[in-house]
Design an enzyme around this catalytic site. Sequence first.
Site, mmCIF file in Angstrom:
data_model
loop_
_atom_site.group_PDB
_atom_site.id
_atom_site.type_symbol
_atom_site.label_atom_id
_atom_site.label_comp_id
_atom_site.label_asym_id
_atom_site.label_seq_id
_atom_site.Cartn_x
_atom_site.Cartn_y
_atom_site.Cartn_z
ATOM 1 N NE ARG A 60 -2.487 -1.426 3.323
ATOM 2 C CZ ARG A 60 -2.233 -2.675 3.711
ATOM 3 N NH1 ARG A 60 -2.572 -3.673 2.927
ATOM 4 N NH2 ARG A 60 -1.655 -2.928 4.860
ATOM 5 C CD GLU A 97 0.857 -10.663 17.394
ATOM 6 O OE1 GLU A 97 0.426 -10.053 16.399
ATOM 7 O OE2 GLU A 97 0.150 -11.027 18.352
HETATM 8 P P1 AMP Z 1 4.444 -2.565 11.482
HETATM 9 O O1 AMP Z 1 5.713 -3.138 10.935
HETATM 10 O O2 AMP Z 1 3.893 -3.364 12.631
HETATM 11 O O3 AMP Z 1 4.547 -1.090 11.781
HETATM 12 O O4 AMP Z 1 3.350 -2.759 10.369
HETATM 13 C C1 AMP Z 1 3.330 -1.891 9.335
HETATM 14 C C2 AMP Z 1 2.878 -2.519 8.040
HETATM 15 O O5 AMP Z 1 1.777 -3.408 8.208
HETATM 16 C C3 AMP Z 1 2.434 -1.426 7.135
HETATM 17 O O6 AMP Z 1 2.987 -1.669 5.862
HETATM 18 C C4 AMP Z 1 0.921 -1.472 7.162
HETATM 19 O O7 AMP Z 1 0.429 -1.354 5.871
HETATM 20 C C5 AMP Z 1 0.572 -2.835 7.746
HETATM 21 N N1 AMP Z 1 -0.336 -2.775 8.902
HETATM 22 C C6 AMP Z 1 -0.044 -3.115 10.187
HETATM 23 N N2 AMP Z 1 -1.099 -3.003 10.977
HETATM 24 C C7 AMP Z 1 -2.116 -2.577 10.205
HETATM 25 C C8 AMP Z 1 -3.500 -2.256 10.450
HETATM 26 N N3 AMP Z 1 -4.064 -2.375 11.653
HETATM 27 N N4 AMP Z 1 -4.239 -1.839 9.404
HETATM 28 C C9 AMP Z 1 -3.688 -1.720 8.180
HETATM 29 N N5 AMP Z 1 -2.403 -2.007 7.889
HETATM 30 C C10 AMP Z 1 -1.633 -2.430 8.890
#
Ligand code: AMP
Length: 172
Positions: A60, A97
């Site tokens: 995205r 996770e």
């Molecule tokens: P993180 O590495 O945990 O910060 O996750 C970030 C990536 O996962 C990004 O590329 C987001 O597009 C996706 N992502 C994580 N959590 C969500 C959520 N609750 N809703 C949408 N996209 C998420």
Amino acid sequence: MSELSTLILERIRDVPDYPKPGVLFKDITPLLADPVAMAAVVDELAGLHQADKIVGIEARGFILAAPVAYRAAAGFVPVRKKGKLPAATLEESYDLEYGSATIEVHRDAFTPGDRVLIVDDVLATGGTAKATVELVERAGAQVIGIAVLMELGFLKGRERLTGVDLHSLVIV
Ligand code: AMP
């Protein structure tokens, strides 16, 4: 709250239990489908920094980073999941996770010293953004900022990104 924040919040849809139980997914497709909101977001992100390259994080992040690059007269560089980029790459792994993930960038994606803005839709735990910062720096460029549409504040991803200028259009 700013007009832009309201515009964004009204066009990001919460989808409970996607892609798995317990996750509240932030669906940006209503925002993408609204030309006024999309233009406001792209203009705002493009005005944040004087960047040479805009990095988009698969998938995205690509949708936002490419028009931001065009608007900012900067280059666009994709950071992709392992195995998707055709030429020689650098890779970075990080913990999820459950298990781990690996992302890649082309070794020759940057000119040494390029000023880079990293763009993604949602900042959650910050793991993906942190790995992207490390990848871009290892590739010889300078990260001048990270910009996201929405930061999930309760997950404290910001704390993993100390020393980086993180700009979130909305924090929930
Ligand atoms: P993180 O590495 O945990 O910060 O996750 C970030 C990536 O996962 C990004 O590329 C987001 O597009 C996706 N992502 C994580 N959590 C969500 C959520 N609750 N809703 C949408 N996209 C998420």
